[in-house]
Design an enzyme around this catalytic site. Structure first.
Site, PDB file in Angstrom:
ATOM      1  N   HIS A 141      -4.426   1.420   8.056  1.00  0.00           N
ATOM      2  CA  HIS A 141      -2.795   1.987   7.669  1.00  0.00           C
ATOM      3  C   HIS A 141      -2.652   3.375   6.897  1.00  0.00           C
ATOM      4  O   HIS A 141      -2.245   4.257   6.880  1.00  0.00           O
ATOM      5  CB  HIS A 141      -2.216   0.666   7.653  1.00  0.00           C
ATOM      6  CG  HIS A 141      -0.336   1.464   7.634  1.00  0.00           C
ATOM      7  ND1 HIS A 141       0.665   0.603   8.324  1.00  0.00           N
ATOM      8  CD2 HIS A 141       0.151   2.395   6.243  1.00  0.00           C
ATOM      9  CE1 HIS A 141       1.596   1.238   7.756  1.00  0.00           C
ATOM     10  NE2 HIS A 141       1.362   1.920   7.034  1.00  0.00           N
ATOM     11  N   GLU A 142      -3.326   3.273   5.805  1.00  0.00           N
ATOM     12  CA  GLU A 142      -3.228   3.574   4.575  1.00  0.00           C
ATOM     13  C   GLU A 142      -4.281   5.137   4.963  1.00  0.00           C
ATOM     14  O   GLU A 142      -3.744   6.238   4.716  1.00  0.00           O
ATOM     15  CB  GLU A 142      -2.953   3.370   2.611  1.00  0.00           C
ATOM     16  CG  GLU A 142      -2.326   1.892   2.500  1.00  0.00           C
ATOM     17  CD  GLU A 142      -0.954   2.146   3.080  1.00  0.00           C
ATOM     18  OE1 GLU A 142      -0.656   3.769   2.816  1.00  0.00           O
ATOM     19  OE2 GLU A 142      -0.422   1.699   2.677  1.00  0.00           O
TER      20      GLU A 142
ATOM     21  N   GLY B 133       1.286  -1.448   0.217  1.00  0.00           N
ATOM     22  CA  GLY B 133       0.182   0.010   0.126  1.00  0.00           C
ATOM     23  C   GLY B 133       0.667   1.465  -0.205  1.00  0.00           C
ATOM     24  O   GLY B 133       2.312   1.181   0.671  1.00  0.00           O
TER      25      GLY B 133
ATOM     26  N   CYS C 216       6.612  -0.414   7.442  1.00  0.00           N
ATOM     27  CA  CYS C 216       5.635   0.483   6.587  1.00  0.00           C
ATOM     28  C   CYS C 216       7.011   1.441   5.551  1.00  0.00           C
ATOM     29  O   CYS C 216       8.046   1.413   6.099  1.00  0.00           O
ATOM     30  CB  CYS C 216       5.107   1.722   7.393  1.00  0.00           C
ATOM     31  SG  CYS C 216       4.558   3.559   6.482  1.00  0.00           S
ATOM     32  N   LEU C 217       6.730   1.812   4.550  1.00  0.00           N
ATOM     33  CA  LEU C 217       7.605   1.876   3.234  1.00  0.00           C
ATOM     34  C   LEU C 217       8.702   3.521   4.141  1.00  0.00           C
ATOM     35  O   LEU C 217       9.489   3.790   3.549  1.00  0.00           O
ATOM     36  CB  LEU C 217       7.412   2.252   1.920  1.00  0.00           C
ATOM     37  CG  LEU C 217       6.666   1.320   1.746  1.00  0.00           C
ATOM     38  CD1 LEU C 217       5.820   1.084  -0.114  1.00  0.00           C
ATOM     39  CD2 LEU C 217       7.962   0.149   1.806  1.00  0.00           C
TER      40      LEU C 217
ATOM     41  N   GLN D 148       2.579  10.436   1.122  1.00  0.00           N
ATOM     42  CA  GLN D 148       4.331   9.431   1.120  1.00  0.00           C
ATOM     43  C   GLN D 148       5.266   9.190   0.051  1.00  0.00           C
ATOM     44  O   GLN D 148       6.544   9.498  -0.018  1.00  0.00           O
ATOM     45  CB  GLN D 148       3.666   8.086   1.122  1.00  0.00           C
ATOM     46  CG  GLN D 148       3.309   7.304   2.708  1.00  0.00           C
ATOM     47  CD  GLN D 148       3.137   5.606   2.620  1.00  0.00           C
ATOM     48  OE1 GLN D 148       2.391   4.949   1.909  1.00  0.00           O
ATOM     49  NE2 GLN D 148       4.681   4.880   3.350  1.00  0.00           N
TER      50      GLN D 148
ATOM     51  N   HIS E  50      -2.580   7.051   7.708  1.00  0.00           N
ATOM     52  CA  HIS E  50      -1.517   8.427   6.477  1.00  0.00           C
ATOM     53  C   HIS E  50      -2.181   9.579   6.509  1.00  0.00           C
ATOM     54  O   HIS E  50      -1.906  10.624   5.715  1.00  0.00           O
ATOM     55  CB  HIS E  50      -0.457   7.771   5.149  1.00  0.00           C
ATOM     56  CG  HIS E  50       0.059   6.679   5.697  1.00  0.00           C
ATOM     57  ND1 HIS E  50       1.234   7.471   6.001  1.00  0.00           N
ATOM     58  CD2 HIS E  50       0.774   5.297   5.342  1.00  0.00           C
ATOM     59  CE1 HIS E  50       2.316   6.450   6.231  1.00  0.00           C
ATOM     60  NE2 HIS E  50       1.888   4.727   5.834  1.00  0.00           N
TER      61      HIS E  50
HETATM   62 ZN    ZN Z   1       2.821   2.948   6.030  1.00  0.00          ZN
END
Ligand code: ZN
Length: 193
Positions: A133-134, A43, A91-92, A48, A137
């Protein structure tokens, strides 16, 4: 596209609803999927990659051959949540950090697609976790904000490392100052919001 890392201010930004869905936006989502796959993610939220827009992309399989598993969520709303589940997340934007997070087991979500239609989904398990989670963000919330006190203490040193990397990148001019970052975010907002 470059994936921004903690503590980049764009990750704390409250994303704005998208008003214009056009070819440029479709190109952006294609690039977001590419960026996500290149980092082996499942995701990726718009902020991000420095875009202050209420939009994220998901492929819960992480397999770029599985186009039928690709979902774009524009202006998502979580309508209903049910149950609780604890599972490990990463998470990236927080490389190398993993921790258990409590999320709802099942969620009902409404979101606009790239064709401008409103879709309603019911997701559960791992995909529901990814969507939550997304979604966080877009509100400027990172998964490390949702940890228990013990889990939070366990990752604090890793967060300090990311902070010092960010600080040194800033010192050498690899990351612009806050004023420049927010000015650039506003330009994107004016374009799509
Ligand atoms: Zn994330």
């Amino acid at each position: 596209m470059k994936i921004l890392r903690y503590p980049h201010p764009a990750l704390r930004y409250k994303c704005k609803p998208i008003q214009r869905i056009n070819q440029e936006l479709r190109d952006i989502t294609a690039e977001m999927f590419e960026t996500m796959y290149a980092s082996e993610g499942v995701g990726l939220a718009a902020n991000q990659v420095g875009l202050p827009l209420q939009m994220f992309v998901v492929n819960a399989t992480g397999d770029k051959e599985k186009k039928e598993e690709e979902y774009v969520f524009i202006n998502p709303v979580i309508l209903k949540k049910n149950g609780n589940a604890t599972d490990n997340e990463g998470c990236l934007s927080f490389p190398e950090i993993h921790a258990d997070v409590v999320r709802s087991e099942t969620i009902d979500v409404e979101a606009v697609s790239l064709t401008g239609e409103v879709h309603r989904f019911q997701w559960n398990g791992r995909p529901a976790r990814i969507v939550q989670h997304e979604f966080d963000h877009l509100l400027g919330i990172g998964f490390t904000d949702r940890l228990s006190a013990a889990a939070s203490a366990a990752v604090s040193e890793s967060l300090d490392v990311l902070q010092s990397v960010f600080d040194s990148e800033r010192r050498v001019g690899a990351v612009p100052d806050d004023e420049t970052i927010f000015r650039e975010l506003k330009v994107w907002e004016q374009k799509f919001c």
